[in-house]
Scaffold this active site. Structure first.
Site, mmCIF file in Angstrom:
data_model
loop_
_atom_site.group_PDB
_atom_site.id
_atom_site.type_symbol
_atom_site.label_atom_id
_atom_site.label_comp_id
_atom_site.label_asym_id
_atom_site.label_seq_id
_atom_site.Cartn_x
_atom_site.Cartn_y
_atom_site.Cartn_z
ATOM 1 N N GLU A 87 7.269 -11.039 -8.176
ATOM 2 C CA GLU A 87 7.972 -12.127 -6.777
ATOM 3 C C GLU A 87 6.596 -13.006 -6.732
ATOM 4 O O GLU A 87 6.904 -13.946 -5.978
ATOM 5 C CB GLU A 87 8.088 -11.116 -5.874
ATOM 6 C CG GLU A 87 6.789 -10.505 -5.283
ATOM 7 C CD GLU A 87 6.211 -9.370 -5.755
ATOM 8 O OE1 GLU A 87 6.612 -9.045 -6.879
ATOM 9 O OE2 GLU A 87 5.391 -8.857 -5.121
ATOM 10 N N CYS A 129 4.657 -2.271 -8.436
ATOM 11 C CA CYS A 129 3.287 -1.867 -8.074
ATOM 12 C C CYS A 129 3.448 -0.397 -7.088
ATOM 13 O O CYS A 129 3.958 0.509 -7.579
ATOM 14 C CB CYS A 129 2.581 -2.947 -7.457
ATOM 15 S SG CYS A 129 1.094 -2.749 -7.496
ATOM 16 N N HIS A 160 3.348 -8.057 -10.307
ATOM 17 C CA HIS A 160 4.148 -8.573 -9.035
ATOM 18 C C HIS A 160 5.074 -9.865 -9.426
ATOM 19 O O HIS A 160 4.555 -10.927 -9.397
ATOM 20 C CB HIS A 160 3.084 -8.885 -8.058
ATOM 21 C CG HIS A 160 2.765 -7.930 -7.383
ATOM 22 N ND1 HIS A 160 2.987 -7.350 -5.945
ATOM 23 C CD2 HIS A 160 1.690 -7.034 -7.443
ATOM 24 C CE1 HIS A 160 2.424 -6.407 -5.497
ATOM 25 N NE2 HIS A 160 1.535 -6.195 -6.416
ATOM 26 N N GLU A 173 0.953 -1.032 0.000
ATOM 27 C CA GLU A 173 0.004 0.089 -0.026
ATOM 28 C C GLU A 173 0.968 1.287 -0.130
ATOM 29 O O GLU A 173 1.660 1.412 0.939
ATOM 30 C CB GLU A 173 -0.843 -0.110 1.138
ATOM 31 C CG GLU A 173 -2.023 0.745 1.290
ATOM 32 C CD GLU A 173 -2.811 0.841 -0.247
ATOM 33 O OE1 GLU A 173 -3.301 -0.282 -0.498
ATOM 34 O OE2 GLU A 173 -2.610 2.117 -0.734
HETATM 35 N N1 GLN Z 1 -3.101 0.046 -5.340
HETATM 36 C C1 GLN Z 1 -1.819 0.269 -4.365
HETATM 37 C C2 GLN Z 1 -1.415 1.407 -3.963
HETATM 38 O O1 GLN Z 1 -1.831 2.503 -4.549
HETATM 39 C C3 GLN Z 1 -0.700 -0.807 -4.845
HETATM 40 C C4 GLN Z 1 -1.254 -2.018 -5.186
HETATM 41 C C5 GLN Z 1 0.057 -3.157 -5.096
HETATM 42 O O2 GLN Z 1 1.166 -2.492 -4.641
HETATM 43 N N2 GLN Z 1 -0.388 -4.159 -5.406
HETATM 44 O O3 GLN Z 1 -0.214 1.537 -3.197
#
Ligand code: GLN
Length: 192
Positions: free
Chosen positions: A173, A78, A171, A47
């Site tokens: 990983e 991400c 992702h 997050e």
């Molecule tokens: N939606 C998340 C964010 O804004 C990212 C999601 C993720 O890392 N899988 O931080």
């Protein structure tokens, strides 16, 4: 070669497991002092708001920028790709990007959690289709000069590489396929 994984929140353990099998030494980075002597750092998915808050609390913003100025490579997956960007499309006020890479990233670009999906990607330089695991993924809206687009999904940029910086909005990983980790080690870190 020493590779660190920022271990504040998110999918850091999974990165460590893959890297340990590939790199000579892998560090779970919980404090800025552990950045010393790293050749590369992974900022994991998770997050981005939570990671940003913890990075600020522990003083990681300056420390990561300093380490990069001294040559450390960074791979953001991400949420990590969001944090390393020059600009975040719909940044919340408490979300300052590190500004390490000349990309503009849109958060939660595919809608809600339920819109998470998997798709095979054509990823430049690594051969066969790569399994893309997208979880509330962002996408890369723009890349600056000198940034190579490595993969797209539905026309949207989902992986890019510029200098010592690598960003993927999915992702690797979580797939059991180490090719993007190997790409980071061999073509981003070692190529410098
Ligand atoms: N939606 C998340 C964010 O804004 C990212 C999601 C993720 O890392 N899988 O931080």
């Amino acid at each position: 070669m020493r590779v660190g994984v920022l271990a504040l929140q998110g999918a850091f353990r999974e990165h460590i497991l893959v890297l340990e099998a590939l790199a000579s030494s892998t560090v779970a980075v919980r404090l800025p002092v552990q950045l010393e002597g790293l050749d590369g750092l992974v900022i994991p998915g998770g997050e981005s708001t939570a990671i940003a808050k913890l990075m600020r609390t522990y003083g990681f913003y300056e420390a990561i920028r300093d380490a990069c100025a001294q040559g450390m490579a960074v791979w953001g997956t991400c949420a990590g790709a969001i944090l390393m960007a020059r600009e975040i499309g719909d940044a919340r006020p408490d979300q300052e990007p590190l500004g390490l890479m000349d990309i503009v990233v849109q958060r939660n670009a595919y809608g809600r959690q339920v819109d998470s999906f998997e798709a095979p990607l054509h990823f430049a330089h690594i051969g066969e289709p790569f399994p893309g695991v997208f979880i509330r993924a962002p996408y890369i809206e723009r890349v600056g000069e000198g940034v190579e687009i490595l993969a797209r999904h539905d026309g949207r940029i989902v992986a890019a590489h510029g200098g010592r910086m690598l960003a993927t909005t999915f992702h690797p990983e979580l797939t059991g396929d180490p090719r993007v980790h190997r790409y980071f080690i061999e073509r981003v870190i070692a190529a410098q």
